[in-house]
Design a protein around this motif. Structure first.
Motif, PDB file in Angstrom:
ATOM      1  N   THR A   7       0.834  -1.194   0.000  1.00 27.17           N
ATOM      2  CA  THR A   7       0.000   0.000   0.000  1.00 27.17           C
ATOM      3  C   THR A   7       0.870   1.245   0.000  1.00 27.17           C
ATOM      4  N   VAL A   8       0.493   2.174  -0.832  1.00 25.51           N
ATOM      5  CA  VAL A   8       1.200   3.441  -0.915  1.00 25.51           C
ATOM      6  C   VAL A   8       0.646   4.377   0.170  1.00 25.51           C
ATOM      7  N   ARG A   9       1.485   5.222   0.730  1.00 26.22           N
ATOM      8  CA  ARG A   9       1.041   6.170   1.760  1.00 26.22           C
ATOM      9  C   ARG A   9       0.187   7.275   1.131  1.00 26.22           C
ATOM     10  N   ARG A  10      -0.751   7.791   1.908  1.00 25.73           N
ATOM     11  CA  ARG A  10      -1.671   8.830   1.449  1.00 25.73           C
ATOM     12  C   ARG A  10      -0.907  10.026   0.879  1.00 25.73           C
ATOM     13  N   GLU A  11       0.072  10.524   1.626  1.00 29.50           N
ATOM     14  CA  GLU A  11       0.812  11.707   1.200  1.00 29.50           C
ATOM     15  C   GLU A  11       1.555  11.451  -0.110  1.00 29.50           C
ATOM     16  N   ALA A  12       2.166  10.285  -0.222  1.00 30.19           N
ATOM     17  CA  ALA A  12       2.902   9.953  -1.447  1.00 30.19           C
ATOM     18  C   ALA A  12       1.947   9.837  -2.631  1.00 30.19           C
ATOM     19  N   PHE A  13       0.792   9.217  -2.409  1.00 29.30           N
ATOM     20  CA  PHE A  13      -0.202   9.076  -3.467  1.00 29.30           C
ATOM     21  C   PHE A  13      -0.661  10.459  -3.932  1.00 29.30           C
ATOM     22  N   LEU A  14      -1.047  11.309  -2.973  1.00 28.56           N
ATOM     23  CA  LEU A  14      -1.534  12.641  -3.341  1.00 28.56           C
ATOM     24  C   LEU A  14      -0.445  13.504  -3.967  1.00 28.56           C
ATOM     25  N   ASP A  15       0.784  13.378  -3.488  1.00 31.21           N
ATOM     26  CA  ASP A  15       1.876  14.140  -4.091  1.00 31.21           C
ATOM     27  C   ASP A  15       2.084  13.745  -5.548  1.00 31.21           C
ATOM     28  N   GLN A  16       1.959  12.456  -5.828  1.00 29.69           N
ATOM     29  CA  GLN A  16       2.129  11.989  -7.200  1.00 29.69           C
ATOM     30  C   GLN A  16       0.984  12.480  -8.084  1.00 29.69           C
ATOM     31  N   VAL A  17      -0.249  12.405  -7.588  1.00 30.63           N
ATOM     32  CA  VAL A  17      -1.399  12.929  -8.338  1.00 30.63           C
ATOM     33  C   VAL A  17      -1.222  14.430  -8.542  1.00 30.63           C
ATOM     34  N   VAL A  55     -15.213  -5.036 -10.551  1.00 28.78           N
ATOM     35  CA  VAL A  55     -15.963  -5.950  -9.688  1.00 28.78           C
ATOM     36  C   VAL A  55     -15.025  -6.967  -9.053  1.00 28.78           C
ATOM     37  N   GLY A  56     -15.544  -7.570  -7.997  1.00 28.03           N
ATOM     38  CA  GLY A  56     -14.897  -8.723  -7.389  1.00 28.03           C
ATOM     39  C   GLY A  56     -13.492  -8.491  -6.873  1.00 28.03           C
ATOM     40  N   GLU A  57     -12.706  -9.542  -7.035  1.00 22.29           N
ATOM     41  CA  GLU A  57     -11.353  -9.574  -6.497  1.00 22.29           C
ATOM     42  C   GLU A  57     -10.463  -8.492  -7.109  1.00 22.29           C
ATOM     43  N   VAL A  58     -10.701  -8.146  -8.346  1.00 22.61           N
ATOM     44  CA  VAL A  58      -9.881  -7.125  -9.006  1.00 22.61           C
ATOM     45  C   VAL A  58     -10.028  -5.784  -8.288  1.00 22.61           C
ATOM     46  N   ARG A  59     -11.261  -5.407  -7.984  1.00 24.39           N
ATOM     47  CA  ARG A  59     -11.487  -4.145  -7.259  1.00 24.39           C
ATOM     48  C   ARG A  59     -10.855  -4.218  -5.874  1.00 24.39           C
ATOM     49  N   ALA A  60     -11.008  -5.339  -5.196  1.00 23.58           N
ATOM     50  CA  ALA A  60     -10.434  -5.504  -3.859  1.00 23.58           C
ATOM     51  C   ALA A  60      -8.905  -5.455  -3.896  1.00 23.58           C
ATOM     52  N   GLN A  61      -8.304  -6.063  -4.912  1.00 26.39           N
ATOM     53  CA  GLN A  61      -6.839  -6.049  -5.017  1.00 26.39           C
ATOM     54  C   GLN A  61      -6.316  -4.646  -5.286  1.00 26.39           C
ATOM     55  N   LEU A 118      -4.007   0.924  -2.485  1.00 24.95           N
ATOM     56  CA  LEU A 118      -4.240   2.356  -2.289  1.00 24.95           C
ATOM     57  C   LEU A 118      -4.263   2.716  -0.805  1.00 24.95           C
ATOM     58  N   PRO A 119      -4.028   3.997  -0.491  1.00 23.55           N
ATOM     59  CA  PRO A 119      -4.203   4.445   0.896  1.00 23.55           C
ATOM     60  C   PRO A 119      -5.636   4.161   1.353  1.00 23.55           C
ATOM     61  N   GLU A 120      -5.810   3.910   2.629  1.00 18.99           N
ATOM     62  CA  GLU A 120      -7.090   3.431   3.159  1.00 18.99           C
ATOM     63  C   GLU A 120      -8.287   4.281   2.749  1.00 18.99           C
ATOM     64  N   GLU A 121      -8.198   5.600   2.871  1.00 17.39           N
ATOM     65  CA  GLU A 121      -9.379   6.409   2.559  1.00 17.39           C
ATOM     66  C   GLU A 121      -9.759   6.309   1.078  1.00 17.39           C
ATOM     67  N   PHE A 122      -8.773   6.161   0.203  1.00 22.09           N
ATOM     68  CA  PHE A 122      -9.063   6.022  -1.223  1.00 22.09           C
ATOM     69  C   PHE A 122      -9.524   4.599  -1.548  1.00 22.09           C
ATOM     70  N   ALA A 123      -9.025   3.635  -0.794  1.00 20.54           N
ATOM     71  CA  ALA A 123      -9.496   2.254  -0.951  1.00 20.54           C
ATOM     72  C   ALA A 123     -10.981   2.170  -0.622  1.00 20.54           C
ATOM     73  N   LEU A 124     -11.396   2.844   0.437  1.00 18.48           N
ATOM     74  CA  LEU A 124     -12.806   2.830   0.834  1.00 18.48           C
ATOM     75  C   LEU A 124     -13.681   3.493  -0.225  1.00 18.48           C
ATOM     76  N   ILE A 125     -13.185   4.535  -0.856  1.00 16.70           N
ATOM     77  CA  ILE A 125     -13.930   5.194  -1.937  1.00 16.70           C
ATOM     78  C   ILE A 125     -14.089   4.229  -3.106  1.00 16.70           C
ATOM     79  N   LEU A 126     -13.013   3.549  -3.457  1.00 16.00           N
ATOM     80  CA  LEU A 126     -13.062   2.585  -4.562  1.00 16.00           C
ATOM     81  C   LEU A 126     -14.032   1.444  -4.258  1.00 16.00           C
ATOM     82  N   LEU A 127     -14.052   1.007  -3.008  1.00 17.48           N
ATOM     83  CA  LEU A 127     -14.897  -0.121  -2.616  1.00 17.48           C
ATOM     84  C   LEU A 127     -16.366   0.263  -2.408  1.00 17.48           C
ATOM     85  N   ASN A 128     -16.651   1.564  -2.290  1.00 20.28           N
ATOM     86  CA  ASN A 128     -18.025   2.064  -2.111  1.00 20.28           C
ATOM     87  C   ASN A 128     -18.315   3.076  -3.213  1.00 20.28           C
TER      88      ASN A 128
END
Length: 131
Positions: A2-12, A40-46, A51-61
């Motif tokens: 998992t990439v850190r939130r700050e690193a993910f946002l800095d790259q974006v 869908v399915g395992e691909v979305r979960a993988q 991703l950083p947790e807050e973005f993972a939750l967005i992807l999953l919901n």
């Protein structure tokens, strides 16, 4: 890994040439919410696990979508969700976020993601596939 939130946002932020992390975060939230409706399915979960947790939750919901949108409609939908965005700026937003997500995923996972999406998404992820 998992990439850190700050690193993910800095790259974006860097790829989108945003003036602040807040702008990068706004784009990331919208694009990942729309993307989540297409995976869908395992691909979305993988992908979420990369991703950083807050973005993972967005992807999953995700936002709801009746069918996977072609790339042009995905960009238009992004523009509709980002205040003041045009299709041109939304294309930039989509590319900045999806190419950063692609960097967090393995090549194998990215291949599985692209199999679930209509043609053309490889370019949005910054990973053109041979034809």
């Amino acid at each position: 890994m998992t990439v850190r939130r700050e690193a993910f946002l800095d790259q974006v932020k860097e790829r989108g040439k945003y003036g602040s992390r807040q702008e990068a975060e706004r784009a990331a939230r919208v694009v990942l919410a729309l993307l989540g409706a297409h995976l869908v399915g395992e691909v979305r979960a993988q992908l979420a696990a990369c991703l950083p947790e807050e973005f993972a939750l967005i992807l999953l919901n995700p936002l709801q979508s009746a069918e996977p949108l072609p790339t042009e409609r995905f960009v238009r939908a992004t523009a509709a969700w980002i205040e003041g965005a045009t299709e041109q700026t939304a294309a930039w937003d989509v590319s900045a976020v999806l190419s950063t997500a692609a960097d967090a995923a393995s090549d194998d996972l990215l291949g599985q993601i692209l199999l679930q999406l209509p043609a053309g998404y490889d370019l949005l992820f910054g990973r053109p596939q041979p034809t």
